[in-house]
Design an enzyme around this catalytic site. Structure first.
Site, PDB file in Angstrom:
ATOM      1  N   TYR A  91      44.310  65.372  28.394  1.00  6.87           N
ATOM      2  CA  TYR A  91      44.356  66.715  27.789  1.00  6.87           C
ATOM      3  C   TYR A  91      43.312  67.628  28.444  1.00  6.87           C
ATOM      4  O   TYR A  91      43.622  68.769  28.827  1.00  6.87           O
ATOM      5  CB  TYR A  91      44.112  66.595  26.282  1.00  6.87           C
ATOM      6  CG  TYR A  91      44.132  67.907  25.543  1.00  6.87           C
ATOM      7  CD1 TYR A  91      45.324  68.588  25.311  1.00  6.87           C
ATOM      8  CD2 TYR A  91      42.954  68.474  25.057  1.00  6.87           C
ATOM      9  CE1 TYR A  91      45.338  69.800  24.628  1.00  6.87           C
ATOM     10  CE2 TYR A  91      42.958  69.680  24.374  1.00  6.87           C
ATOM     11  CZ  TYR A  91      44.160  70.347  24.163  1.00  6.87           C
ATOM     12  OH  TYR A  91      44.164  71.548  23.486  1.00  6.87           O
TER      13      TYR A  91
ATOM     14  N   LYS B 189      43.828  71.123  30.630  1.00  7.38           N
ATOM     15  CA  LYS B 189      43.272  72.429  30.256  1.00  7.38           C
ATOM     16  C   LYS B 189      42.327  72.968  31.337  1.00  7.38           C
ATOM     17  O   LYS B 189      42.209  74.177  31.505  1.00  7.38           O
ATOM     18  CB  LYS B 189      42.574  72.343  28.892  1.00  7.38           C
ATOM     19  CG  LYS B 189      43.554  72.103  27.727  1.00  7.38           C
ATOM     20  CD  LYS B 189      44.545  73.270  27.554  1.00  7.38           C
ATOM     21  CE  LYS B 189      45.483  73.075  26.382  1.00  7.38           C
ATOM     22  NZ  LYS B 189      46.444  74.180  26.218  1.00  7.38           N
TER      23      LYS B 189
HETATM   24  P1  NAD Z   1      50.518  72.464  17.465  1.00 10.03           P
HETATM   25  O1  NAD Z   1      50.902  71.120  17.988  1.00 10.03           O
HETATM   26  O2  NAD Z   1      50.109  72.585  16.045  1.00 10.03           O
HETATM   27  O3  NAD Z   1      51.693  73.510  17.767  1.00 10.03           O
HETATM   28  C1  NAD Z   1      52.232  73.603  19.087  1.00 10.03           C
HETATM   29  C2  NAD Z   1      53.628  74.205  19.033  1.00 10.03           C
HETATM   30  O4  NAD Z   1      54.148  74.154  20.372  1.00 10.03           O
HETATM   31  C3  NAD Z   1      54.581  73.422  18.135  1.00 10.03           C
HETATM   32  O5  NAD Z   1      55.328  74.321  17.313  1.00 10.03           O
HETATM   33  C4  NAD Z   1      55.471  72.678  19.127  1.00 10.03           C
HETATM   34  O6  NAD Z   1      56.788  72.425  18.647  1.00 10.03           O
HETATM   35  C5  NAD Z   1      55.470  73.624  20.317  1.00 10.03           C
HETATM   36  N1  NAD Z   1      55.786  72.946  21.581  1.00 10.03           N
HETATM   37  C6  NAD Z   1      55.376  71.718  21.988  1.00 10.03           C
HETATM   38  N2  NAD Z   1      55.901  71.431  23.182  1.00 10.03           N
HETATM   39  C7  NAD Z   1      56.662  72.487  23.537  1.00 10.03           C
HETATM   40  C8  NAD Z   1      57.464  72.770  24.669  1.00 10.03           C
HETATM   41  N3  NAD Z   1      57.608  71.884  25.683  1.00 10.03           N
HETATM   42  N4  NAD Z   1      58.092  73.959  24.738  1.00 10.03           N
HETATM   43  C9  NAD Z   1      57.981  74.858  23.724  1.00 10.03           C
HETATM   44  N5  NAD Z   1      57.246  74.633  22.617  1.00 10.03           N
HETATM   45  C10 NAD Z   1      56.583  73.464  22.531  1.00 10.03           C
HETATM   46  O7  NAD Z   1      49.331  72.978  18.406  1.00 10.03           O
HETATM   47  P2  NAD Z   1      48.218  74.106  18.091  1.00 10.03           P
HETATM   48  O8  NAD Z   1      47.033  73.446  17.542  1.00 10.03           O
HETATM   49  O9  NAD Z   1      48.842  75.243  17.400  1.00 10.03           O
HETATM   50  O10 NAD Z   1      47.836  74.515  19.598  1.00 10.03           O
HETATM   51  C11 NAD Z   1      48.380  75.646  20.270  1.00 10.03           C
HETATM   52  C12 NAD Z   1      47.716  75.767  21.650  1.00 10.03           C
HETATM   53  O11 NAD Z   1      46.301  75.899  21.474  1.00 10.03           O
HETATM   54  C13 NAD Z   1      47.935  74.529  22.522  1.00 10.03           C
HETATM   55  O12 NAD Z   1      48.081  74.919  23.864  1.00 10.03           O
HETATM   56  C14 NAD Z   1      46.640  73.748  22.336  1.00 10.03           C
HETATM   57  O13 NAD Z   1      46.379  72.907  23.413  1.00 10.03           O
HETATM   58  C15 NAD Z   1      45.632  74.878  22.200  1.00 10.03           C
HETATM   59  N6  NAD Z   1      44.414  74.477  21.480  1.00 10.03           N
HETATM   60  C16 NAD Z   1      44.448  74.025  20.197  1.00 10.03           C
HETATM   61  C17 NAD Z   1      43.261  73.663  19.560  1.00 10.03           C
HETATM   62  C18 NAD Z   1      43.215  73.171  18.137  1.00 10.03           C
HETATM   63  O14 NAD Z   1      42.117  72.851  17.650  1.00 10.03           O
HETATM   64  N7  NAD Z   1      44.316  73.094  17.409  1.00 10.03           N
HETATM   65  C19 NAD Z   1      42.056  73.768  20.256  1.00 10.03           C
HETATM   66  C20 NAD Z   1      42.059  74.228  21.559  1.00 10.03           C
HETATM   67  C21 NAD Z   1      43.240  74.588  22.166  1.00 10.03           C
END
Ligand code: NAD
Length: 258
Positions: free
Chosen positions: A152, A156
């Site tokens: 991961y 990133k």
């Molecule tokens: P999540 O898993 O809760 O939601 C992600 C969404 O993306 C889901 O609705 C899923 O169905 C969709 N998805 C997954 N694969 C897909 C694909 N191939 N095509 C289209 N849609 C797809 O994740 P989140 O926590 O909301 O994270 C959103 C973004 O923020 C991600 O890129 C994640 O890496 C980043 N992020 C999250 C956090 C955190 O603490 N949650 C921290 C840093 C970065």
């Protein structure tokens, strides 16, 4: 005329929070997700509140789906102003156990997905002859590498690198490319990370402990809400950020310092 934004992976989690904030900011928003059921439910809820939104089902790792997504946005709302490469997936594995299929899955979605989304959006901005804003989901994991999160974190870091390169190449078209780097938000992603870290701990960690251990380091002493992330994306999507490009900005309550 209202501006138009696309947010990938916006059926739930941070993406939904970003879509809701951009709607409040006056954007028409195209929601997008691979999960058709949750996407339809979210779109119906937002439309029920009177929001000007559509949903497009697709996979960010497919260049064809990304260009279809931009086409649908433009055919519905007439143009594109902002494209948020939000969709992403996680993986938790001890380094010595990382396998090819995990590397391929995570890089395909997080890295290829960001590249193909950026290309589809930039081609549309160039065709329109307008400025445009591309906003990528990076992470604290794009600045720091954490144990068990190797794949991961590497993905990133790649997103941060592509943010820099795309910003340099696309600036001549008045296209800016920036990234938001969240810390620890309690979405389904962190539910999965917590469960996987417990599984790999050989009974050392109980459910909820990995999340608690990570959040214990946050200077502002609370975990992140989707609205904290959406505040930054709202700024990056606005004209106020016109002179900023190629930046991967941390919003983590004080956890990783760069
Ligand atoms: P999540 O898993 O809760 O939601 C992600 C969404 O993306 C889901 O609705 C899923 O169905 C969709 N998805 C997954 N694969 C897909 C694909 N191939 N095509 C289209 N849609 C797809 O994740 P989140 O926590 O909301 O994270 C959103 C973004 O923020 C991600 O890129 C994640 O890496 C980043 N992020 C999250 C956090 C955190 O603490 N949650 C921290 C840093 C970065």
């Amino acid at each position: 005329m209202s501006k138009v934004a696309v947010v990938t992976g916006s059926a739930g989690g941070l993406g939904r929070g970003i879509a809701e904030r951009l709607l409040k900011d006056g954007f028409k928003v195209v929601l997008h997700d691979i999960n058709e059921t949750v996407l339809n439910k979210t779109v119906a809820e937002l439309q029920g509140e009177g929001a000007d939104v559509i949903g497009v089902v697709g996979d960010v790792s497919s260049a064809k789906d990304q260009s279809n997504l931009v086409d649908k946005a433009v055919s519905k709302f007439g143009k594109l102003d902002v494209f948020v490469n939000n969709a992403g997936v996680d993986a938790v594995t001890p380094f010595l156990k990382i396998e090819e299929k995990e590397l391929e899955r995570v890089f395909k979605i997080n890295v290829n997905g960001t590249v193909f989304g950026t290309q589809a959006a930039a081609k549309q901005f160039i065709k329109q002859g307008t400025k445009g804003k591309i906003i990528n989901a990076c992470s604290i994991a794009g600045h720091e590498s954490f144990e068990m999160l190797g794949t991961y974190c590497a993905s990133k870091h790649a997103v941060r690198s592509f943010t820099h390169t795309a910003a340099k190449e696309l600036a001549k078209h008045q296209i800016t490319v920036n990234a938001y780097c969240p810390g620890i938000a309690k979405t389904e992603m962190w539910d999965r990370i917590d469960a996987a870290m417990v599984k790999h701990s050989d009974g050392q960690l109980k459910p909820g402990e990995p999340f608690a251990n990570f959040t214990a380091g946050i200077a502002l002493q609370r975990y992140q809400q989707p609205s904290d992330v959406a505040n930054l994306v709202s700024f990056l999507a606005s004209d106020e950020s016109d002179y900023i490009t190629g930046q991967a900005i941390l919003t983590d309550g004080g956890l990783v310092y760069r």
